[in-house]
Every structure is written in C-alpha cells, then in structure tokens.
Design a protein around this motif. Sequence first.
Motif, short mmCIF file in Angstrom:
data_model
loop_
_atom_site.label_atom_id
_atom_site.label_comp_id
_atom_site.label_asym_id
_atom_site.label_seq_id
_atom_site.Cartn_x
_atom_site.Cartn_y
_atom_site.Cartn_z
N THR A 193 -16.84 -4.65 -4.08
CA THR A 193 -16.16 -4.84 -2.77
C THR A 193 -14.68 -5.23 -2.96
O THR A 193 -14.14 -5.34 -4.02
N TYR A 194 -13.70 -4.67 -1.91
CA TYR A 194 -12.67 -5.33 -1.82
C TYR A 194 -12.08 -5.94 -0.66
O TYR A 194 -12.72 -5.91 0.39
N SER A 195 -11.00 -6.64 -0.64
CA SER A 195 -10.53 -7.41 0.55
C SER A 195 -8.65 -7.26 0.67
O SER A 195 -8.44 -7.08 -0.32
N TRP A 196 -8.36 -7.48 1.75
CA TRP A 196 -7.00 -7.24 1.95
C TRP A 196 -6.47 -8.30 2.69
O TRP A 196 -6.97 -8.69 3.97
N TYR A 197 -5.56 -8.91 2.25
CA TYR A 197 -4.63 -10.17 2.82
C TYR A 197 -3.42 -10.01 3.26
O TYR A 197 -2.44 -9.10 2.35
N ASN A 198 -2.90 -10.56 4.29
CA ASN A 198 -1.52 -10.62 4.76
C ASN A 198 -0.77 -11.50 3.93
O ASN A 198 -1.21 -12.20 3.09
N GLN A 199 0.75 -11.68 4.45
CA GLN A 199 1.55 -12.51 3.75
C GLN A 199 0.98 -13.79 3.86
O GLN A 199 1.28 -14.77 2.81
N GLU A 200 0.16 -14.31 4.87
CA GLU A 200 -0.25 -15.53 5.11
C GLU A 200 -1.50 -15.85 4.40
O GLU A 200 -2.16 -16.81 4.58
N HIS A 201 -2.08 -15.01 3.66
CA HIS A 201 -3.08 -15.00 2.82
C HIS A 201 -4.64 -15.10 3.89
O HIS A 201 -5.63 -15.46 3.63
N GLU A 202 -4.17 -14.42 5.22
CA GLU A 202 -5.20 -14.32 6.19
C GLU A 202 -6.01 -12.87 6.01
O GLU A 202 -5.22 -12.04 5.69
N ALA A 203 -7.32 -12.91 5.94
CA ALA A 203 -7.97 -11.76 5.58
C ALA A 203 -7.82 -10.50 6.60
O ALA A 203 -8.11 -11.05 7.66
N ILE A 204 -7.46 -9.56 6.35
CA ILE A 204 -7.40 -8.46 7.51
C ILE A 204 -8.82 -7.56 6.99
O ILE A 204 -9.42 -6.99 7.94
N ILE A 205 -9.15 -7.41 5.70
CA ILE A 205 -10.46 -6.75 5.51
C ILE A 205 -11.12 -7.69 4.41
O ILE A 205 -10.45 -8.14 3.59
N GLU A 206 -12.25 -7.92 4.69
CA GLU A 206 -12.94 -8.87 3.71
C GLU A 206 -14.28 -8.23 3.23
O GLU A 206 -15.14 -7.94 4.08
N ASN A 207 -14.41 -8.25 1.79
CA ASN A 207 -15.52 -8.02 1.26
C ASN A 207 -16.16 -6.50 1.70
O ASN A 207 -17.45 -6.50 2.02
N SER A 208 -15.21 -5.58 1.73
CA SER A 208 -15.74 -4.00 2.32
C SER A 208 -16.10 -3.39 0.99
O SER A 208 -15.46 -3.80 -0.05
N TYR A 215 -8.71 10.26 8.93
CA TYR A 215 -9.37 10.40 10.12
C TYR A 215 -9.65 9.04 10.60
O TYR A 215 -9.71 8.89 11.99
N TYR A 216 -10.14 8.19 9.77
CA TYR A 216 -10.41 6.79 10.40
C TYR A 216 -9.13 5.99 10.69
O TYR A 216 -9.16 4.87 11.02
N GLY A 217 -7.96 6.47 10.30
CA GLY A 217 -6.82 5.71 10.63
C GLY A 217 -6.42 4.40 9.38
O GLY A 217 -7.18 4.09 8.82
N PRO A 218 -5.21 4.33 9.10
CA PRO A 218 -4.63 3.34 7.89
C PRO A 218 -5.43 1.97 8.49
O PRO A 218 -5.47 1.67 9.53
N ASN A 219 -5.41 1.30 7.56
CA ASN A 219 -5.60 -0.29 7.66
C ASN A 219 -4.68 -0.85 8.26
O ASN A 219 -3.28 -0.49 7.67
N TYR A 220 -4.64 -1.80 8.84
CA TYR A 220 -3.15 -2.89 9.36
C TYR A 220 -3.56 -3.97 10.00
O TYR A 220 -4.74 -4.55 10.23
N ASP A 221 -2.21 -4.48 9.78
CA ASP A 221 -2.39 -6.12 10.32
C ASP A 221 -1.92 -6.15 11.66
O ASP A 221 -0.65 -5.76 11.86
N ILE A 222 -2.55 -6.43 12.70
CA ILE A 222 -2.08 -6.50 14.16
C ILE A 222 -1.00 -7.49 14.37
O ILE A 222 -0.19 -7.25 15.19
N LYS A 223 -0.67 -8.31 13.56
CA LYS A 223 0.59 -9.28 13.60
C LYS A 223 1.87 -8.45 13.20
O LYS A 223 2.89 -8.84 13.44
N ASP A 224 1.48 -7.35 12.62
CA ASP A 224 2.66 -6.24 12.30
C ASP A 224 3.36 -5.42 13.36
O ASP A 224 4.28 -4.87 13.34
N PHE A 225 2.66 -5.75 14.63
CA PHE A 225 3.06 -4.84 15.95
C PHE A 225 3.35 -5.85 17.05
O PHE A 225 2.54 -6.72 17.39
N ASP A 226 4.62 -5.43 17.73
CA ASP A 226 5.12 -6.65 18.69
C ASP A 226 4.18 -6.06 19.91
O ASP A 226 3.65 -6.87 20.77
N LYS A 227 3.97 -4.75 20.21
CA LYS A 227 3.15 -4.36 21.32
C LYS A 227 1.99 -3.18 20.76
O LYS A 227 2.62 -2.51 19.80
#
Length: 652
Positions: free
Chosen positions: A75-90, A190-202
């Motif tokens: 499995t793998y996980s992806w965290y943002n700068q605040e160490h909040e999980a964006i993807i967890e145990n995928s 096709y499925y789109g990149p992984n992203y952190d919604i906090k990185d978008f103002d709108k």
Amino acid sequence: MKDNLIKSIEKMIFMLICMIALTGVGYVKTAAAISDDHIFKTIDFKKGEKVTIPIRPGKTGVYCIQFTKVCFSGTYSWYNQEHEAIIENSSLYGDDFRWIEDFYMVAGKTYYIEFNPAEDIKATAELSFVSADMEPEITVYNTENDERYFEEEILENTIPGINWDKKNRKLVLDSVDGPYNIRFGGNRNYYGPNYDIKDFDKLIDVTVEIKGENKLSIKGGTSSFWWAIETAGPYSLNIIGDGTLDVLVGSNGSMISGRDVVIDGPTINFEFDGDFERYREYICAYRNLEIKSGTIFAELRPRFMESSYFYRTEYYLYYEVFRADNISFENTNVIAYYEDFPSDYEGAVYAYGIFYAYNDINIKSGMIFMVANEKVINAVDENAKRITDLYAKESICTCYEDKINISDNTLIFKGKPIDINNFDISLEQDEYKYDGKAKTPKVIINGLEEGKDFTVSYEDNVKPGIAKVTVKGIGSFWGSKKLKFIISGRENTKEGNTQSYDGIHGLQLSSIFDDGKLIYKVTKEGTLDGKTAGKVTVIGLKKKSLKKVSVKSLLTVNGVKYKVTAIGKKAFKKGKKLKSIVVAKNVAKIGKKAFAGCKKLKSIKIKSKKIKKFVKGTFKGVKKTCVIKVPKAKKKVYAKKIKKAGFKGIIK
C-alpha cells in the motif's frame, strides 16, 4: 556541564521511546527528498518497512512519479505539508515494468509519499514535471466495447452530438445516442492526478449543456463501475440546458458525479436497462450538490442483500437518488419511482430517503413524488427516524447531522398510485390551423411516459373550434385531466365572413372582418346568447382614402357584441390622408408604429383611460404639429409615457 548531561539523558530517553513505538507499527525510514525532474538512486524496499519520501516541487503543477523495473504489492499513502492524509493505504498497482501516479503539487510546499511494501523489492524512482495546470481533459468511454475516445479525437467531432469547447470548458450534448461514459479528468491520466483540495482557492468550472433529446446507455463493459457524466479532479460540474437526457442504467456507478455538482434546467431520466440490481445513488457530489431547476425521474430497484448491516441476515434495500455533503434544492420536480419487491417476499425492507447528506439538506421549493407502495414508504420513514429522528414529511431525507430544512413552498406526494392531477401537464402545441386533418398534440408530463404511466384520447380534433384532450393515469398513477386546444381557420377566418361557425359562438377566434372603414381581428370569441362579449383588435384601414377615423368602443356583428380593445401594429400605417383619429374608451393597447406614416395627421383624441404603455415608435413619422388630446385625469401620466414613446408634439 550538569545541564548538558541532563539534556543527553533526556535525548536518549526520547530516542528509546521512539524505538519502542516503532516496533509496534513497523520501522519507518525517510528517503532523500526529491524535486523537479530529479532521478534518485535505487531504493531497497523491505517487507513491512515503511519508507517516506519527501517531495519539494520547484514549480506548481502536475508531476509524474514512477518506479521502474519492479513488481509492486502493498500500500501507499500521500500526505500534504500538514501531514494530513490525502490518500491513505491505497493498494499499489503495478506490473513487471513500473508503478506510476500523477500528483498536483504547489511550489514551496512539501509533500510526503509513504510506501508500505508487502515484499522485498528494489526500485528506481523518478519525478518528472507534466503540466503547469489542472485543466480538464475529456475522455469518452464506450461502455459496450470498452473503446476509448481521447480529447484529440473528440475535438475533431468524432462522436456525433458531442461537441467539446476546450477554451470555455463547455461540452454540448445535442441528440447523442450511444453507450457512452463521459469523464473530465486532468491532463494525460484518465482518472486524473491526485490532488489536495486545499491547494485550490476555488474549483474549476466545467459546463455540460443538454440540447434536444439525448440517450446514454451505461452498459458496464468489463468494469463493475461506470458513470454517465463524471469529473475526476478539482472541478465544479454544471449541467444546464432545456433538453432531455435519458440514462439507461446498467452499472453501479453514480450516474452523475463530481466534487461539486449544479443542475439547472434539463430533464434527466434514469431508467433500468435489463434486470439489474442497483446499489448506488444516481447523482453524487463529494461536497456540494445544488439543484436549481428542471425535472429528474429516477427508477429505484431494490437490491437483495445478505449481511448483518441492518441487524438482519437477509433484506431488500433501496438506495437514495441524491447524495452529497450538502444538498440545496429548488424549483425542480423529482419523481422517485420505487419498483415493488417480489410479491411473495415477507421479510425485511430498508430504504434511504430520496436525499442523503452528511451535513445539511435545504429544500426551498419544488414538487417531490415518492411513487412507492406502503411497505416501502414505511421502510423509508423508519430508516430516516432511526438515523435522524425526524417526522414522516422529512423522511424523504436522510441526514446524519439532522440539519434538514423543507420549505412550505415544497409539495410532497407519497404513495402508489399517485393522482396524475398533481403533475404539471401541458400540450406540445395549443393552437393549430384547420386543414381537414386530425390534430393530436403531444402531452407532456415530465418524468412520465405515455402508454406506461398515462393514456391520451382526443375529441373534436378535426374541425375548427375547441378540441379536447383527456389524460388518464395508469399503472402507478390514477385520475384524469382534461386539456383543450384550438383549431382555427376554415371559411369564416377569411376577410369579410361574419357567420357563426358552431351555432354557439359568433365569429371564430382569429377571424378577420371589416365594417366598411376599418379591418378587425377577433381576439376573443363572443356568444350568440349575449352572455359573453367578444374582443377585437383594429388591424388596418379598409379605405385608404379616409381622412377621419373614429375607433368605436363596441361593435355588433350578427347579434354578437365585441369590445374594441386594441389597435394593432402598423394599423394606420397606410393612412396617408388621415387628419384626425379618435381612440375609444375600451382600447387598452396601441401597437408599435400604429400611426407610422400618417404625415397629415393633425389630431389624435384618446378617450381611453386603460392604456398602460405607449410603445416606443408608436408615433414614428407623426409631425410636431399634431396635437394629442388625452383624458384630463390621465394627462400627467399619459404625457410622460407618450413623450417617452417618441412623440415631440403638443399634448393637451
């Protein structure tokens, strides 16, 4: 020195605690940080040994991370700068050659990818820059044969009826018919990149306009989940238009889904394609769902379940129509049609409400129909009360936070059958010209189907007059409603004909006649018994040589009275010799350019006090020397309106 000794002891104790903690969760090591287009050395992954890789992008955009020459598992996980999980145990998906994923990252921030391999492996990792933005790319998937159409092909109008305007992020569906799944992803994946919604103002707006009649048949292909229209990225999906979208459901995906979804205008019908048991909602927003207007019909089929989720080992379950964190609903008709479970089944039945939200549901207006038998309605009520503890009216909703608001402007109907009179029923056309053929205008009841939900019959629909339509509910609907439409024409619509057409009324609607001086058109039929007065509009001059015209208040034709209520557009345009015109008291409307070209006109006397507006251009061509006389009580009001309409002469 004593202080240094204490600090050393404290440091040793801290390290010991960390080592003890790590033995419980598996050893974690941190690889060297990587940045733009940097290939770093091969990493030895050990089974059960988590590896965290910090990533510090040098510029904002989409990056591709891939590990080559490795067979992955774990499995793998992806965290943002605040160490909040964006993807967890995928799960790690890979083959003998590579594992690859796209990530959107912002310059100046640090992200972390944590791997937890299930075997000992060696991998060479590479980070490469792909794109500077998250602009949506469209992909259309044929769910019948698994054929994929990418954006380059769609821009060339490869699929009839699908037109993609990339610059304005707008897709137009116009008379599409096929087994298509439409997805808006990011860039090349096709499925789109992984992203952190906090990185978008709108969110980025994506619009789908529905024109004409469209049909998407979602077969499922070789995959278990397929959608009709979906966004995979930080996008707001806006579905607009006045057309119809029929979705034939043959898979378990949310037929329309996105992070935010707005529906405004179209008619959307969800119906089953074959014997398919469904266990997903139809329209899903991962954050906000806003339904502004339109009609939505959803066929709900129960799924037979064998689990202990509802404290039973066997039961039938109905899912919801809408699901989101937050739902706003107004000016929309929703028809939720619940198929009956087997008649010989006597066990448990569970059902969610039509609306399902985690945070709040706000229903401002509209009409909501729950077409279901008594047992299903009771199941919905009980499940809603079990979760939200609300009254029966609110049981169309399921909300975990209990924040449900249903305005009094909302009409809710439950049961099977439902009275068809509760629906908005209209005719495709309500006026025809007589041609000797039967007229059968289509009956429109959004969400219902003629022959399946209602029948239509016609009376008096050949000859000129008032034709009748009877609509009767069948199947899950009952009751009847009568509608009318007009057939105008035949001989008495010709100029000069003044005969009754049915022995009850005088002149037929739209008939044209004259009194020797002026030409009139019937705008309302009058009756021979004198109980109903008709109405007519002056539409022209019979004699072009007239110098004086006096518009009467009332006309009598073959014993039938008609009020003269209007002077039509360009009525006196050819009156080049007219010097005076008198407008009688029943006239309430004067059309545009009514006096245009009356260059010799010296006076216009208006007796009516009913005129609310003088259209701009009414007096075009009338000279300044002309005098308009108006009722004393209306002088101030009329003078202002007449001048605004363009008259520059004297008003008395």
